[in-house]
Design an enzyme around this catalytic site. Structure first.
Site, PDB file in Angstrom:
ATOM      1  N   ILE A 111       0.842   2.919  11.058  1.00 37.00           N
ATOM      2  CA  ILE A 111      -0.765   3.566  10.883  1.00 37.00           C
ATOM      3  C   ILE A 111      -0.782   5.096  10.863  1.00 37.00           C
ATOM      4  O   ILE A 111      -1.598   5.675  11.031  1.00 37.00           O
ATOM      5  CB  ILE A 111      -1.656   2.883  11.720  1.00 37.00           C
ATOM      6  CG1 ILE A 111      -1.496   3.544  13.189  1.00 37.00           C
ATOM      7  CG2 ILE A 111      -1.819   1.564  11.678  1.00 37.00           C
ATOM      8  CD1 ILE A 111      -2.722   3.314  14.169  1.00 37.00           C
ATOM      9  N   GLY A 112       0.456   5.597  10.308  1.00 32.78           N
ATOM     10  CA  GLY A 112       0.880   6.988  10.340  1.00 32.78           C
ATOM     11  C   GLY A 112       1.391   7.439  11.488  1.00 32.78           C
ATOM     12  O   GLY A 112       1.685   8.785  11.450  1.00 32.78           O
ATOM     13  N   ALA A 167       4.701   0.923  19.532  1.00 34.66           N
ATOM     14  CA  ALA A 167       6.104   1.485  19.576  1.00 34.66           C
ATOM     15  C   ALA A 167       7.010   0.560  20.625  1.00 34.66           C
ATOM     16  O   ALA A 167       7.942   0.179  20.220  1.00 34.66           O
ATOM     17  CB  ALA A 167       6.153   2.923  19.984  1.00 34.66           C
ATOM     18  N   ILE A 198      11.043   9.168  25.089  1.00 34.27           N
ATOM     19  CA  ILE A 198      10.327   9.568  23.895  1.00 34.27           C
ATOM     20  C   ILE A 198      11.371   8.971  22.595  1.00 34.27           C
ATOM     21  O   ILE A 198      12.524   9.212  22.714  1.00 34.27           O
ATOM     22  CB  ILE A 198      10.206  10.941  23.690  1.00 34.27           C
ATOM     23  CG1 ILE A 198       9.174  11.342  24.860  1.00 34.27           C
ATOM     24  CG2 ILE A 198       9.544  11.289  22.387  1.00 34.27           C
ATOM     25  CD1 ILE A 198       7.870  10.426  24.936  1.00 34.27           C
ATOM     26  N   LEU A 199      10.870   8.347  21.811  1.00 38.50           N
ATOM     27  CA  LEU A 199      11.782   7.496  20.839  1.00 38.50           C
ATOM     28  C   LEU A 199      11.982   8.613  19.494  1.00 38.50           C
ATOM     29  O   LEU A 199      13.210   8.517  18.871  1.00 38.50           O
ATOM     30  CB  LEU A 199      11.062   6.216  20.240  1.00 38.50           C
ATOM     31  CG  LEU A 199      10.950   5.176  21.265  1.00 38.50           C
ATOM     32  CD1 LEU A 199      10.210   3.946  20.953  1.00 38.50           C
ATOM     33  CD2 LEU A 199      12.364   4.826  21.911  1.00 38.50           C
ATOM     34  N   GLY A 255       3.599   4.062  25.399  1.00 34.71           N
ATOM     35  CA  GLY A 255       2.754   4.534  24.438  1.00 34.71           C
ATOM     36  C   GLY A 255       2.355   5.955  24.420  1.00 34.71           C
ATOM     37  O   GLY A 255       1.888   6.434  25.531  1.00 34.71           O
ATOM     38  N   GLU A 299      -2.645   7.252  22.140  1.00 36.60           N
ATOM     39  CA  GLU A 299      -3.853   7.526  22.730  1.00 36.60           C
ATOM     40  C   GLU A 299      -3.941   8.407  23.946  1.00 36.60           C
ATOM     41  O   GLU A 299      -4.933   9.243  24.132  1.00 36.60           O
ATOM     42  CB  GLU A 299      -4.313   6.471  22.935  1.00 36.60           C
ATOM     43  CG  GLU A 299      -4.986   5.306  21.828  1.00 36.60           C
ATOM     44  CD  GLU A 299      -5.029   3.954  22.113  1.00 36.60           C
ATOM     45  OE1 GLU A 299      -4.082   3.436  22.893  1.00 36.60           O
ATOM     46  OE2 GLU A 299      -6.101   3.587  22.196  1.00 36.60           O
TER      47      GLU A 299
END
Lengths: 706, 329
Positions: A471-472, A515, A595-596, A668, A671
């Site tokens: 979604i961006g 993710a 962190i990917l 995640g 958010e």
């Protein structure tokens, strides 16, 4: 068969692999897909009353207009199942009828649908549809209906409506230092750049809908249920999504009406909601009143925390934002009380909007904590550190990882917090007052059940497939990174295909679980492929499906409380003559596991922070209680932050790997950035001016009055 | 949007004639406002006469030392013109405070003067509005009126004029040149261009149907320093809550005179001669600025959500006059 081992791509600040497609127009969004057959164009006619029924519709003018193919109203719409009770366990998968009867339940609800050869013809004809209403008196206005408040069975995500640890009332009565403050947060909207849109096409009894959906599987179920056809007869494709923010978790009118239109006309039909329609047909963050009470010792230890919320809901569909839920885990007070109440108004229901619950809840809680620190004369960073806890006060289990203190300390150091104005109105720059503010961030870490396939071709190119959406956020890129690293191939050897209901089912994008869930499934699939490849020297195609279980079936989510954390630091300038508030700089420090992709993750944090600034200072949908519509329902008057409002916003991650979260150690990030961001700005405004505005957004008139 | 026919005029007189001949015709130039209103069903012309390609896009120096600005000069070009920036920084600043880069590239000088109000009840065809539908009532009264007028309003309409450019032009004593359908030309002072809403809010200007703005003439700049100050809800791309166009002639700490016009507070740029007369009338500059602010807001009346504008306007006037005078308040 052996593969080359290249540098580890996970974590690298890799550019989006779909970036070039997007900036060159090569990535089709929902309304842009080109089909073999030219589509017809549908336009929605919205209701212009808040409550009542349609007494008569005159569609003759529209039907006679040039190019018009179909005018659908409740009189000729296909039969659909009833929507049913306001509560449903799988609300995003339930049937969602449109034009199903003559009732009008909220302003903007579709009352007619016009399809024509061109968009222009459809829009012109839509304006010719005249609707006669039998209006009833709507219940509108949160404050005037507070007496009708009720306690929902649960709040969003199945959380408890009320919680109580210890004896808050006794702690609060004992003081010795207390804060009792009521905050008001405005109704806010997702405002994704891409409006809700769909193109439906039928092949026999099978329908394909290209749409903008965060969750393909739910959209498929909802459409099948609405059309009352088997699930296998529905295909949903959502390869690119121009922002969702929660507003595209569920199927909406454009999907259903496009499917109806295409079936009736035996040709593809495309529909997009207008910007104005998006304000009344896809849900919103409900307006809420929040009462926060804190008690503490004189040295700053919290003895009691209470957070009570009253918010708008709808008699059609219940939505209880989990506004006080972060208060259950953020600070280690011996007594914590939280409560959620709903007030039904004749409006559309609420929906998740980026960080549902945490975003508005932390705006209030983290303002109140700042009020307490000010009252005690304490550094608000130190007071937060003093009240840190490594045990979840609600669940009574340790946190899987919790680096709130590290975020506060490292963020403070990098921001230059020690140089802050200690007291309000202490620092000036020309005609402006300068203030610094801090707030904590907390956001649950979720894991959803997810499957993915990984296929290695003879030429060692790799294909990843899942119905997960991007979604961006960068999903395409991180899944390629994970597959490339595990299989030891260059990134460009990996092709990622997403957003098609023919692919293995994912939990979609939402709740910041995308993710971790999808990357874990891809990792599992890649490991399986690798194991199989290691067993043979054959040069052939290898393919495996991998999966990950959801958190409800994962022990480490029972043994540990899983959250992400962060700290925001903001500097504002407030014009003393005009009250104008301008952000000068902002820094976020975050702990979100491994962190990917350092680049896309940072972008998400900054995006969230910007929205936090926007929600604290600008965003307010004003509902006119005489009509029931959002008065300022366009992007000219519903103000979101413009570029000039958000200079110098930066974010960094503290090093973390959470082995309790999932096999990748990732959490995640989608958010987390908005959580607490607005409160840091609000606290900076107080530090600058000495004025505590408890009604968000903080507009200049409220500062001047204060 | 209602279907319409379209023609491209060959010259200003022909354009004026073409619109004058049909009551359902309208001019279109940049279209930055009209097209939006057509999409919303607020404006429903059946015929559009495109004036954007008329040779009205030059800025020339006039014999009296002023400037002659073609009505089709784009807002961005006008703001960037060296002569405007040098002699009329007020105008340049006002233009750059408005809209966005893309809109300024498309919007014309004449169209800017004629843009419609952003009252959200005017732009929503489902709510009553006397301006859009005479006699239906004013929904902004008793409604959400944060961006509405506190001066010159009537119970028929409390909408504001949204232009920044027009506020600067009013302070600069600009004259609007027009041609009518029968070929007659006239010059209208900015102060006389807009009608009071009490006279019927559906007609906003004194222009007759088919009367086309061909140019705006700026007299030589008044003496003094020019400052445009726009107060708004976000840092860019928002209409003024209050804006102040100020020109102050001050020497050695003494205020000799000046100009003052307000935006965002009325159906037109608001200029009060009594307020300007106070400039230089008091020996202490601060006293004259305060007197000017009070005089400018004389008779102001709030409608609830916009009550704050009265005090905000006074504060902004005092500050802007002080900035223009070069004295710190």
């Amino acid at each position: 068969m052996a593969l080359d081992i290249s540098a580890n791509p996970i974590g690298q600040p890799v550019d989006r692999i779909d970036g070039r497609l997007k900036v060159t127009g090569g990535a089709p969004y929902a309304y842009e897909h080109r089909l073999e057959r030219a589509p017809a164009y549908g336009v929605i006619v919205p209701a212009t009353i808040a409550k009542g029924r349609v007494r008569a519709i005159d569609a003759a003018g529209a039907e006679a207009a040039p190019g018009v193919l179909l005018v659908m109203t409740h009189r000729n719409a296909p039969k659909q199942p009833a929507f049913g009770p306001p509560r449903a366990s799988a609300r995003f998968a339930r049937a969602r009828p449109y034009l199903g009867d003559d009732r009008v339940r909220h302003w903007g609800e579709p009352v007619a649908f016009v399809v024509a050869e061109t968009f222009e013809a459809a829009r012109a004809a839509a304006a010719l549809v005249t609707v006669e209403y039998e209006a009833e008196t709507p219940a509108l206005g949160l404050e005037r209906h507070l007496k009708a408040a009720y306690a929902p069975e649960t709040i969003n995500v199945g959380m408890k409506t009320d919680t109580s640890e210890g004896d808050f009332e006794a702690a609060f009565a004992a003081g010795p230092v207390t804060v009792d403050a009521t905050y008001h947060v405005a109704q806010q909207h997702h405002m994704a750049l891409e409006p809700h849109a769909a193109i439906a096409s039928w092949d026999g009894d099978e329908v394909t809908v290209r749409t903008s959906a965060q969750n393909v599987a739910n959209t498929r179920k909802a459409l099948a249920a609405t059309l009352e056809i088997p699930l296998e007869k529905v295909r949903i494709m959502s390869p690119y999504v121009g922002g969702g923010f929660g507003g595209k978790l569920g199927m909406r009118a454009e999907v259903v009406l496009a499917a109806f239109g295409a079936r009736a006309l035996k040709r593809p039909v495309k529909v997009a909601q207008t910007r104005q329609q998006v304000f009344s047909n896809v849900g919103h963050r409900p307006e809420a009143i929040q009462k926060v009470r804190l008690s503490a010792t004189r040295d700053g230890r919290l003895t009691g925390v209470s957070h009570e919320v009253w918010m708008q809901s709808s008699p059609i569909e219940e939505f209880a934002e989990q506004t006080a839920s972060s208060t259950r885990a953020l600070y280690g007070a011996p007594s914590i009380l939280t409560r959620h109440r709903l007030v039904n108004l004749d409006m559309q229901g609420g929906e998740p909007v980026r960080a549902p619950g945490e975003a508005p809840g932390l705006l209030a809680l983290e303002s109140a904590v700042d009020e307490l620190a000010h009252k005690l004369g304490l550094d608000p960073v130190e007071m937060r550190i003093l009240n840190d806890t490594q045990i979840d006060p609600e669940k009574k289990v340790p946190f899987s990882s919790r680096k709130l203190v590290e975020c506060l300390r490292e963020g403070a150091a990098r921001f230059g917090w020690s140089d802050r104005p200690k007291a309000p109105r202490e620092r000036r720059d020309g005609p402006t007052l300068i203030g610094y503010g801090v707030a904590a961030a907390i956001r649950p870490n979720y894991l959803g059940p997810c499957a993915a396939t990984v296929r290695v071709a003879e030429d060692r190119t790799v294909r990843v497939r899942t119905d997960m959406t991007d979604i961006g956020t960068g999903t395409y890129t991180i899944l390629a990174q994970v597959a490339a690293e595990e299989l030891g191939v260059p990134l460009k050897a990996v092709t990622v295909e997403l957003g098609d209901s023919r692919f293995p089912v994912s939990p979609g994008s939402g709740g910041s679980w995308g993710a971790a869930s999808s990357a874990s499934a891809v990792l599992d699939a890649a490991r399986k492929v690798k194991a199989e490849m290691a067993r043979t020297d054959e040069a052939r195609v290898f393919e495996a499906t991998g999966s990950v279980k959801g958190m409800r079936e994962t022990q480490s989510y029972k043994d540990f409380s899983q959250y992400c954390f962060g700290a925001h630091f903001a500097e504002v300038a407030v014009d003393e003559d005009t009250g104008e508030i301008r952000l000068r700089r902002m820094l976020g420090a975050f702990a979100a596991g491994r962190i990917l992709n350092a680049k896309t993750a940072r972008s998400q944090m900054i995006g969230g922070m910007i929205w936090g600034v926007s929600s604290a200072l600008f965003e307010e949908a004003v509902v006119d209680p005489r009509f029931g519509h959002v008065v300022n329902g366009d992007l000219g008057e519903y103000h979101v932050a413009a570029h000039a409002d958000v200079p110098n916003v930066d974010a960094f991650f503290v090093d973390e790997h959470d082995d309790k979260a999932n096999p990748l150690g990732a959490k995640g990030v989608g958010e987390l950035g908005i959580c607490g961001a607005g409160a840091a700005v609000a606290n900076a405004v107080f530090n600058a001016t000495g004025v505590r505005v408890r009604e968000f957004p903080i507009t200049l008139d409220k500062v001047l009055i204060g | 949007m209602t279907p319409f026919t379209y023609e491209r005029a060959i010259d200003a007189a022909a354009a004026a004639r073409a619109v004058a001949e049909r009551p359902d015709a309208a001019f279109i130039a940049g279209g930055t406002n009209l097209v939006d209103l057509m999409k919303l069903g607020v404006a429903r012309p059946k015929h559009l006469v495109d004036v954007s390609r008329l040779k009205l896009d030059t800025i020339a120096e006039s014999e009296d030392g002023g400037l002659f600005i073609g009505a089709q000069v784009k807002n961005s070009a006008l703001a960037a013109d060296a002569r405007v920036r040098g002699a009329y920084p007020l105008l340049s600043r006002a233009l750059l405070a408005g809209a966005s880069g893309q809109l300024r590239n498309a919007a014309s000088t004449g169209g800017n003067l004629l843009q419609r109000t952003r009252c959200p009840y005017f732009t929503n065809t489902a709510t009553p509005c006397n301006k859009r539908s005479p006699g239906s009532g004013c929904s902004a009264l008793g409604g959400f009126n944060r961006i509405h007028a506190v001066l010159g309003a009537s119970d028929a309409c409390i909408a504001t004029h949204p232009s920044d450019m027009a506020v600067a032009m009013t302070a600069l004593d600009a004259q609007v040149r027009t041609v009518t359908g029968d070929g007659a030309t006239r010059e209208i002072p900015m102060s006389g261009l807009y009608r009071d809403p009490a006279q019927g809010p559906e007609a906003e200007t004194v222009l007759t149907h088919g009367e086309l703005i061909t140019a705006v003439r700026l007299p030589p700049p008044p003496p003094g320093r020019q400052v445009y100050r726009k107060v708004r809800d976000r840092a860019s791309y928002a209409f003024a809550l209050v804006s102040v166009a100020a020109v102050v002639d001050a020497r050695d700490g003494q205020v000799l005179g000046g100009r003052l016009a307000l935006g965002g507070v009325a159906h037109k740029p608001w200029r009060v001669s009594e307020a300007e007369q106070t400039l230089g009338a008091e020996s202490r500059p601060e006293a004259s600025f305060a007197a000017a602010a009070d005089a400018a807001l004389k008779g102001a009346h709030g409608y609830g959500a916009n009550d704050f504008k009265i005090d905000l306007a006074k504060r902004t006037i005092r500050r802007t006059l002080a900035d223009a005078a070069g004295v710190s308040s």
